[in-house]
Design an enzyme around this catalytic site. Structure first.
Site, PDB file in Angstrom:
ATOM      1  N   HIS A  82       0.850  -1.199   0.000  1.00  0.00           N
ATOM      2  CA  HIS A  82       0.000   0.000   0.000  1.00  0.00           C
ATOM      3  C   HIS A  82       0.887   1.250   0.000  1.00  0.00           C
ATOM      4  O   HIS A  82       0.701   2.161  -0.810  1.00  0.00           O
ATOM      5  CB  HIS A  82      -0.928  -0.018   1.212  1.00  0.00           C
ATOM      6  CG  HIS A  82      -1.607   1.289   1.474  1.00  0.00           C
ATOM      7  ND1 HIS A  82      -2.663   1.750   0.725  1.00  0.00           N
ATOM      8  CD2 HIS A  82      -1.362   2.263   2.402  1.00  0.00           C
ATOM      9  CE1 HIS A  82      -3.046   2.929   1.180  1.00  0.00           C
ATOM     10  NE2 HIS A  82      -2.271   3.271   2.192  1.00  0.00           N
ATOM     11  N   ASP A  94       6.458  21.770 -26.395  1.00  0.00           N
ATOM     12  CA  ASP A  94       6.446  20.423 -25.793  1.00  0.00           C
ATOM     13  C   ASP A  94       7.500  20.410 -24.700  1.00  0.00           C
ATOM     14  O   ASP A  94       8.082  21.450 -24.375  1.00  0.00           O
ATOM     15  CB  ASP A  94       6.756  19.352 -26.868  1.00  0.00           C
ATOM     16  CG  ASP A  94       6.152  17.997 -26.506  1.00  0.00           C
ATOM     17  OD1 ASP A  94       6.381  17.541 -25.380  1.00  0.00           O
ATOM     18  OD2 ASP A  94       5.426  17.418 -27.333  1.00  0.00           O
ATOM     19  N   TRP A 148       7.355  -0.185   3.844  1.00  0.00           N
ATOM     20  CA  TRP A 148       7.783   0.497   2.609  1.00  0.00           C
ATOM     21  C   TRP A 148       9.189   1.074   2.741  1.00  0.00           C
ATOM     22  O   TRP A 148       9.855   1.339   1.757  1.00  0.00           O
ATOM     23  CB  TRP A 148       6.784   1.584   2.210  1.00  0.00           C
ATOM     24  CG  TRP A 148       6.961   2.899   2.909  1.00  0.00           C
ATOM     25  CD1 TRP A 148       6.430   3.251   4.118  1.00  0.00           C
ATOM     26  CD2 TRP A 148       7.720   4.027   2.460  1.00  0.00           C
ATOM     27  NE1 TRP A 148       6.817   4.526   4.447  1.00  0.00           N
ATOM     28  CE2 TRP A 148       7.610   5.025   3.445  1.00  0.00           C
ATOM     29  CE3 TRP A 148       8.481   4.286   1.331  1.00  0.00           C
ATOM     30  CZ2 TRP A 148       8.232   6.263   3.340  1.00  0.00           C
ATOM     31  CZ3 TRP A 148       9.115   5.528   1.225  1.00  0.00           C
ATOM     32  CH2 TRP A 148       8.975   6.502   2.225  1.00  0.00           C
ATOM     33  N   SER A 184      12.930   6.288 -14.127  1.00  0.00           N
ATOM     34  CA  SER A 184      11.826   7.050 -14.718  1.00  0.00           C
ATOM     35  C   SER A 184      11.761   8.453 -14.107  1.00  0.00           C
ATOM     36  O   SER A 184      11.613   9.454 -14.813  1.00  0.00           O
ATOM     37  CB  SER A 184      10.514   6.286 -14.487  1.00  0.00           C
ATOM     38  OG  SER A 184       9.424   7.121 -14.665  1.00  0.00           O
ATOM     39  N   SER A 185      11.907   8.512 -12.781  1.00  0.00           N
ATOM     40  CA  SER A 185      11.836   9.818 -12.100  1.00  0.00           C
ATOM     41  C   SER A 185      12.979  10.723 -12.531  1.00  0.00           C
ATOM     42  O   SER A 185      12.799  11.936 -12.707  1.00  0.00           O
ATOM     43  CB  SER A 185      11.910   9.641 -10.580  1.00  0.00           C
ATOM     44  OG  SER A 185      10.807   8.951 -10.119  1.00  0.00           O
ATOM     45  N   HIS A 191      13.299  11.816   3.438  1.00  0.00           N
ATOM     46  CA  HIS A 191      12.645  13.056   3.858  1.00  0.00           C
ATOM     47  C   HIS A 191      12.469  14.032   2.705  1.00  0.00           C
ATOM     48  O   HIS A 191      11.366  14.571   2.527  1.00  0.00           O
ATOM     49  CB  HIS A 191      13.277  13.704   5.079  1.00  0.00           C
ATOM     50  CG  HIS A 191      12.272  14.627   5.698  1.00  0.00           C
ATOM     51  ND1 HIS A 191      11.227  14.179   6.485  1.00  0.00           N
ATOM     52  CD2 HIS A 191      12.055  15.938   5.520  1.00  0.00           C
ATOM     53  CE1 HIS A 191      10.438  15.198   6.780  1.00  0.00           C
ATOM     54  NE2 HIS A 191      10.915  16.272   6.213  1.00  0.00           N
ATOM     55  N   GLU A 226      11.961  13.127  -0.132  1.00  0.00           N
ATOM     56  CA  GLU A 226      10.868  12.478  -0.872  1.00  0.00           C
ATOM     57  C   GLU A 226       9.507  12.974  -0.377  1.00  0.00           C
ATOM     58  O   GLU A 226       8.578  13.164  -1.163  1.00  0.00           O
ATOM     59  CB  GLU A 226      10.985  10.956  -0.718  1.00  0.00           C
ATOM     60  CG  GLU A 226       9.809  10.134  -1.239  1.00  0.00           C
ATOM     61  CD  GLU A 226       9.682  10.138  -2.762  1.00  0.00           C
ATOM     62  OE1 GLU A 226      10.654  10.503  -3.451  1.00  0.00           O
ATOM     63  OE2 GLU A 226       8.594   9.780  -3.250  1.00  0.00           O
ATOM     64  N   TYR A 272       8.854  15.888   0.566  1.00  0.00           N
ATOM     65  CA  TYR A 272       8.610  17.185  -0.079  1.00  0.00           C
ATOM     66  C   TYR A 272       8.421  17.035  -1.582  1.00  0.00           C
ATOM     67  O   TYR A 272       7.740  17.853  -2.206  1.00  0.00           O
ATOM     68  CB  TYR A 272       9.722  18.181   0.284  1.00  0.00           C
ATOM     69  CG  TYR A 272       9.649  18.464   1.761  1.00  0.00           C
ATOM     70  CD1 TYR A 272       8.595  19.204   2.277  1.00  0.00           C
ATOM     71  CD2 TYR A 272      10.544  17.903   2.653  1.00  0.00           C
ATOM     72  CE1 TYR A 272       8.454  19.410   3.625  1.00  0.00           C
ATOM     73  CE2 TYR A 272      10.418  18.093   4.009  1.00  0.00           C
ATOM     74  CZ  TYR A 272       9.368  18.849   4.498  1.00  0.00           C
ATOM     75  OH  TYR A 272       9.221  19.029   5.838  1.00  0.00           O
ATOM     76  N   SER A 283      -1.578  26.858  -5.180  1.00  0.00           N
ATOM     77  CA  SER A 283      -1.227  28.263  -5.423  1.00  0.00           C
ATOM     78  C   SER A 283      -1.742  28.771  -6.767  1.00  0.00           C
ATOM     79  O   SER A 283      -1.779  29.982  -7.000  1.00  0.00           O
ATOM     80  CB  SER A 283       0.299  28.457  -5.378  1.00  0.00           C
ATOM     81  OG  SER A 283       0.782  28.034  -4.141  1.00  0.00           O
ATOM     82  N   HIS A 331      15.029  12.833  12.111  1.00  0.00           N
ATOM     83  CA  HIS A 331      13.850  12.909  12.984  1.00  0.00           C
ATOM     84  C   HIS A 331      12.962  11.672  12.812  1.00  0.00           C
ATOM     85  O   HIS A 331      12.056  11.461  13.598  1.00  0.00           O
ATOM     86  CB  HIS A 331      13.071  14.221  12.800  1.00  0.00           C
ATOM     87  CG  HIS A 331      12.358  14.377  11.502  1.00  0.00           C
ATOM     88  ND1 HIS A 331      12.275  15.573  10.838  1.00  0.00           N
ATOM     89  CD2 HIS A 331      11.690  13.504  10.727  1.00  0.00           C
ATOM     90  CE1 HIS A 331      11.586  15.426   9.733  1.00  0.00           C
ATOM     91  NE2 HIS A 331      11.218  14.165   9.638  1.00  0.00           N
ATOM     92  N   HIS A 332      13.256  10.885  11.758  1.00  0.00           N
ATOM     93  CA  HIS A 332      12.542   9.613  11.607  1.00  0.00           C
ATOM     94  C   HIS A 332      13.179   8.522  12.466  1.00  0.00           C
ATOM     95  O   HIS A 332      12.700   7.398  12.485  1.00  0.00           O
ATOM     96  CB  HIS A 332      12.577   9.160  10.140  1.00  0.00           C
ATOM     97  CG  HIS A 332      11.863  10.098   9.221  1.00  0.00           C
ATOM     98  ND1 HIS A 332      10.512   9.996   8.944  1.00  0.00           N
ATOM     99  CD2 HIS A 332      12.305  11.175   8.520  1.00  0.00           C
ATOM    100  CE1 HIS A 332      10.168  10.954   8.100  1.00  0.00           C
ATOM    101  NE2 HIS A 332      11.223  11.684   7.836  1.00  0.00           N
ATOM    102  N   THR A 351       6.780  26.866   5.881  1.00  0.00           N
ATOM    103  CA  THR A 351       5.453  26.287   5.644  1.00  0.00           C
ATOM    104  C   THR A 351       4.378  27.242   6.148  1.00  0.00           C
ATOM    105  O   THR A 351       3.341  27.429   5.495  1.00  0.00           O
ATOM    106  CB  THR A 351       5.335  24.917   6.345  1.00  0.00           C
ATOM    107  OG1 THR A 351       6.489  24.149   6.028  1.00  0.00           O
ATOM    108  CG2 THR A 351       4.099  24.166   5.888  1.00  0.00           C
ATOM    109  N   LYS A 380       3.712  29.952   3.731  1.00  0.00           N
ATOM    110  CA  LYS A 380       2.835  29.521   2.633  1.00  0.00           C
ATOM    111  C   LYS A 380       1.371  29.550   3.067  1.00  0.00           C
ATOM    112  O   LYS A 380       0.509  30.096   2.356  1.00  0.00           O
ATOM    113  CB  LYS A 380       3.207  28.105   2.192  1.00  0.00           C
ATOM    114  CG  LYS A 380       4.447  28.092   1.361  1.00  0.00           C
ATOM    115  CD  LYS A 380       4.756  26.708   0.869  1.00  0.00           C
ATOM    116  CE  LYS A 380       5.715  26.777  -0.282  1.00  0.00           C
ATOM    117  NZ  LYS A 380       5.153  27.389  -1.482  1.00  0.00           N
ATOM    118  N   ARG A 398       1.446   0.482  14.952  1.00  0.00           N
ATOM    119  CA  ARG A 398       1.097   0.328  13.541  1.00  0.00           C
ATOM    120  C   ARG A 398       1.631  -1.008  13.027  1.00  0.00           C
ATOM    121  O   ARG A 398       2.447  -1.649  13.665  1.00  0.00           O
ATOM    122  CB  ARG A 398       1.658   1.497  12.726  1.00  0.00           C
ATOM    123  CG  ARG A 398       3.157   1.556  12.704  1.00  0.00           C
ATOM    124  CD  ARG A 398       3.681   2.884  12.176  1.00  0.00           C
ATOM    125  NE  ARG A 398       3.655   2.935  10.721  1.00  0.00           N
ATOM    126  CZ  ARG A 398       4.543   3.597   9.973  1.00  0.00           C
ATOM    127  NH1 ARG A 398       5.538   4.267  10.562  1.00  0.00           N
ATOM    128  NH2 ARG A 398       4.467   3.625   8.684  1.00  0.00           N
TER     129      ARG A 398
END
Lengths: 526, 161
Positions: free
Chosen positions: A78, A107, A143, A170-171, A254, A256, A258, A269, A303-304, A329, A332, A451
């Site tokens: 998931h 293009d 994951w 691909s990315s 991390h 990722e 963002y 925006s 922090h993870h 943040t 924003k 979890r």
């Protein structure tokens, strides 16, 4: 036109292949954007079905429907599929459709590479989904792919590593295309500081992808060599360091986060000023805030990992640097609210999703600040509080922005207005359903429910049942979304060129639906 | 699009009319270098850091990515060389165009050249060509509709002169 023979460096376009060959060989940014979006939708439903199975299992304590190992496979897949198969490709779909239109470019800079970067994705998607049918089932270690679990699994683990490499490639190709398009193909007069904010957020996202993808590729390659070639990078039994994998993974992971949210900021925006009928408040500060968030994302990864036993100085550094992200943040969120302030607001479906984004993403941001505090995080690590936090960020953040963006640009893409009533029904079911699923998870986490466990103590039953009911409301309401999109593709009221009264930008100067080729000659921006 | 409209140019006689246009490019050469090195530098520096810690497998991926970036930016530079040039020099009208490595040239007699400008739908893709001896050659591919109309008027005047 006379019957004289015509030559020249062809701007007369060759005849397009039709049928399946059109989609296999296309280099048109609109076709490729469409394919990205359909791929993301299919993956969203695949991973969403897994989520519904997870919630069905968690409706009652005890084991109801599946073995614990299969439950773990579902939670892992998931996460992987939602992140790499649904959210990222959806934003890339938006980038493909909108960036050339917003910049006045004909293009993307490398159309053929663009085709390859899309067609790698279904290959990786099939590998990930197909791994359920391999001996031992799909990956079940989460994951984040932490060793030692990820070193010990069956053949599906190798397949997942290969799929991640393919999606990474691909990315990278997609990012190079986006960066070169934005930097080199802007219409005359469209300076960087006049560029739509969606392009800015994608430019910064693409930089993040370029900087972090080799780190992920290296990390999973080391897992692969530990598994198959006798190396011991992360294998404690051979003197390796499993905690170092976490450092390397989160150095990618991390930013990722963002990568998943900055394009959402860009979409919102674009939408809020349109429906507030005012220019975006503090455009320059939005650009600098986005860049600040991206830079800070490289110095907060640990922090993870507060629970792994970091030195106190490191805990303090990562705690404060994480809290620092709240500043840009906050800028924003302030600017979005200030844009709406005293605006002539109307509440069409895209605006409803954008407002829900601002409110609910802020809740996710605040729970992130709670988790940023090392002593609190050590208590809440691996509980449902963390699950609630990142779903507020990624569902009501990233996914709601994707819905908002699709409703916003769908008339431009299809040439038809979508059904506003159905859109609003979809919005209300989604926003109510989403809160019913994820808000109780804060309480479950605070009460200590872990979890990734298919069983739980009896006192967690009611909140779990509420969350499961919410999940089914949220999940099935997405069928309304599919109906709205299909209806708009098949017909409906004709959309004008400038679909929304307050819409500004080059994409609204082309007809609806946008012709197959647009801006073959660059417009001049005053 | 970048355009130059020079009345004199190397290789053509004094007073010849030369019109050159190039595709629109918003990146200057120095920005080009800055963009490449900031991207390649950041990914290689990160990989170098991990390699110093002993996690060297990050390094080859960063190298491959830097290679792909270098190829992409070099391809952009090659595209920057695309151009279209129209020269009216005495009795000769010369069209030259370059797309990537492909170059073509067509020479026509000024007295037989006819300017064809088809703007059927105003504001939507005007088509500008030069016709001679039953062959029509489209020009102005890098120009906006307004610039094509302006060029058509200029050419008519120059060809009559």
């Amino acid at each position: 036109m006379s019957d004289a023979a015509t030559d020249h460096a062809d701007h007369g376009h060759p005849v397009h292949p039709t049928g399946i060959m059109r989609w296999l060989t296309t280099t048109n940014h609109k076709d490729i954007g469409t394919m990205y979006l359909w791929f993301a939708l299919i993956m969203l439903f695949s991973a969403g079905t897994m989520a519904l199975l997870i919630r069905a299992e968690l409706f009652h304590p005890g084991l109801q429907l599946m073995r614990p190992d299969f439950f773990n496979q579902l939670t892992t897949m998931h996460g992987l599929i939602m992140i790499f198969g649904a959210i990222m490709p959806a934003f890339t779909g938006f980038a493909n459709w909108q960036i050339p239109l917003m910049l006045g470019a004909p293009d993307m800079a490398f159309p053929r590479m663009n085709n390859w970067s899309f067609w790698l994705l279904p290959v990786a998607g099939v590998m990930l989904l197909g791994s359920f049918w391999l001996p031992g089932g799909a990956v079940a270690g989460g994951w984040t792919m932490y060793p030692p679990l990820f070193i010990q699994g069956g053949v599906s683990y190798d397949l997942t590593i290969l799929a991640i490499h393919i999606m990474g490639l691909s990315s990278i190709m997609g990012s190079i295309n986006i960066i070169t398009t934005i930097l080199n193909m802007r219409a005359p007069g469209l300076t960087l500081m006049k560029m739509p904010l969606f392009c800015w957020t994608w430019l910064i996202t693409a930089y993040l992808l370029i900087a972090t993808m080799p780190v992920l590729a290296g990390a999973v390659t080391m897992l692969l060599t530990d598994r198959n070639f006798g190396t011991h990078f992360f294998n404690a039994a051979g003197g390796g360091d499993p905690v170092m994998f976490q450092h390397i993974f989160w150095f990618f992971g991390h930013p990722e986060v963002y990568i998943l949210i900055l394009p959402a900021f860009g979409i919102v925006s674009q939408i809020i000023p349109t429906f507030a009928r005012k220019p975006l408040f503090g455009y320059a500060s939005m650009v600098y805030a986005t860049a600040s968030i991206a830079i800070l994302s490289f110095i907060v990864w640990a922090h993870h990992m507060f629970a792994v036993g970091l030195p106190v100085a490191a805990q303090l550094f990562f705690m404060f640097s994480t809290m620092l992200i709240a500043v840009p943040t906050g800028v924003k969120v302030f600017n979005w609210v200030a844009t709406m302030w005293k605006g002539s607001l109307t509440f069409e479906t895209p605006m409803l999703f954008a407002i829900a984004f601002v409110c609910l993403f802020t809740i996710g941001g605040f729970s992130g600040l709670v988790l940023a505090m090392a002593p609190v995080d050590i208590q809440l690590q691996d509980t449902y509080y963390v699950v609630a936090h990142f779903h507020y960020v990624l569902v009501s953040g990233a996914l709601f922005a994707i819905f908002a963006g699709i409703y916003f640009w769908l008339p431009k893409w299809t040439g038809h207005m979508y059904n506003e009533t159905l859109g609003k029904i979809h919005f209300w079911f989604s926003v109510v359903g989403m809160n019913i699923v994820f808000f109780p998870m804060h309480f479950l986490g605070l009460a200590g429910m872990p979890r990734r466990i298919p069983d739980y103590a009896l006192q967690f039953t009611q909140f779990n049942q509420i969350a499961s009911v919410g999940a089914y409301i949220f999940g099935f309401s997405q069928l309304i979304f599919v109906a709205v999109v299909l209806k708009a593709i098949r017909g409906g009221a004709k959309a004008p060129d400038r679909v929304w009264e307050g819409a500004e930008g080059l994409e609204w100067t082309v007809p609806s639906p946008a012709p197959y080729h647009t801006f073959e000659t660059a417009p001049v921006v005053k | 699009m970048d355009q130059t409209n020079k009345e004199d140019r190397e290789g053509v006689s004094e007073g010849a009319f030369v019109f050159q246009s190039r595709p629109n490019r918003s990146l200057t050469q120095s920005q080009h270098r800055l963009a490449f090195w900031s991207l390649a530098g950041s990914c290689c520096a990160t990989a170098g850091g991990f390699a110093l810690l002993g996690y060297w497998p990050v390094l080859p991926f960063a190298g491959l990515e830097a290679g792909l970036l270098a190829w992409s930016f070099a391809a952009l530079r090659r595209q920057d060389g695309n151009y279209e040039t129209l020269t009216i020099d005495g009795d000769k009208v010369v069209l030259e165009w370059c797309t990537g490595t492909h170059r073509e040239r067509r020479e026509m007699n000024r007295r037989w050249v006819c300017v064809v400008c088809d703007c059927g739908t105003p504001g939507r893709n005007c088509r500008l060509s030069l016709r001679s001896h039953g062959r029509e050659t489209r020009i102005g591919q890098y120009l906006s509709d307004e610039a094509r109309l302006h060029l058509a008027a200029t050419l008519r005047k120059k060809l009559r002169a």
